[in-house]
Enzyme design. Structure first.
Site, PDB file in Angstrom:
ATOM      1  N   ASP A 150       0.425   5.179   0.731  1.00  0.00           N
ATOM      2  CA  ASP A 150      -1.002   5.785   1.433  1.00  0.00           C
ATOM      3  C   ASP A 150      -1.028   5.400   3.546  1.00  0.00           C
ATOM      4  O   ASP A 150      -1.658   4.380   3.403  1.00  0.00           O
ATOM      5  CB  ASP A 150      -1.752   6.840   1.221  1.00  0.00           C
ATOM      6  CG  ASP A 150      -1.339   7.532   0.387  1.00  0.00           C
ATOM      7  OD1 ASP A 150      -0.698   8.072   0.335  1.00  0.00           O
ATOM      8  OD2 ASP A 150      -2.677   7.839  -0.641  1.00  0.00           O
TER       9      ASP A 150
ATOM     10  N   ASP B 245       0.980  -1.102   0.058  1.00  0.00           N
ATOM     11  CA  ASP B 245      -0.221  -0.122  -0.170  1.00  0.00           C
ATOM     12  C   ASP B 245       0.876   1.206  -0.144  1.00  0.00           C
ATOM     13  O   ASP B 245       1.755   0.962   0.495  1.00  0.00           O
ATOM     14  CB  ASP B 245      -0.703  -0.115   1.088  1.00  0.00           C
ATOM     15  CG  ASP B 245      -1.185   1.536   1.133  1.00  0.00           C
ATOM     16  OD1 ASP B 245      -1.997   1.391   0.534  1.00  0.00           O
ATOM     17  OD2 ASP B 245      -1.920   1.470   2.524  1.00  0.00           O
TER      18      ASP B 245
END
Length: 186
Positions: free
Chosen positions: A9, A7
């Site tokens: 953010d 991922d």
């Protein structure tokens, strides 16, 4: 191919809240963590929801431009990201927005040699990252950066039936655990 689905953010940098691409800053431990994974035979790919594109906060072109700059910085530091996948949608019927597995399926269509049994998903959000990993049959590591702590506390009810394979402080601890786990399981 052993893959780390990563991922962006809250996991690689930022605060977990969808940082504008030109404002995104990596955590100091991100480059060494990706380098460690690469050195141990893992291919790293970014899988990120970017609904702010369709909500008008920034354009898809801006996201791509800044992401390519980020990949160049990583590569200059011997930390390579093979590819990235993003969902620009918000409140639309799509199959790519995590926790759906559309981005994982797209990765597999581009790289059919991905071995999901030897792959991991590292993320900070239980209701998107961990659920996506669960839905795709990939081992799950939750980091406590970004939304990680609130995913484990305030928002745990949103993914209560899923257990991460490991909960760690940050991406560095995730990379170290993966490498140690692999050595242990040989």
């Amino acid at each position: 191919m052993k893959v780390i689905f990563l991922d962006r953010d809250g996991t690689m940098g930022g605060n977990g809240g969808g940082v504008a691409p030109d404002k995104f800053q990596l955590f100091k431990q991100t480059i060494p963590a990706i380098r460690l994974l690469n050195q141990n035979g893992y291919v790293v790919m970014i899988v990120t929801n970017q609904s702010r594109i369709s909500r008008g906060y920034f354009t898809e072109e801006e996201f791509i431009k800044e992401t390519n700059k980020l990949l160049s910085v990583l590569k200059e530091n011997k930390a390579e990201i093979k590819d990235y996948f993003y969902c620009p949608h918000y409140n639309e019927e799509c199959k790519c927005h995590k926790p759906d597995i559309g981005m994982i399926q797209e990765a597999y269509s581009r790289y059919p040699s991905i071995n999901f049994q030897q792959s991991y998903f590292i993320g900070d959000n239980g209701s998107s990252d961990m659920m996506c990993a669960q839905n795709a049959g990939i081992k799950k590591i939750l980091v406590k950066t970004g939304w990680g702590v609130s995913s484990l506390t305030t928002h745990r009810h949103l993914w209560k039936d899923i257990e991460p394979d490991k909960v760690v402080k940050n991406i560095s601890e995730a990379a170290e655990w993966i490498v140690q786990n692999e050595k242990f399981n040989r």
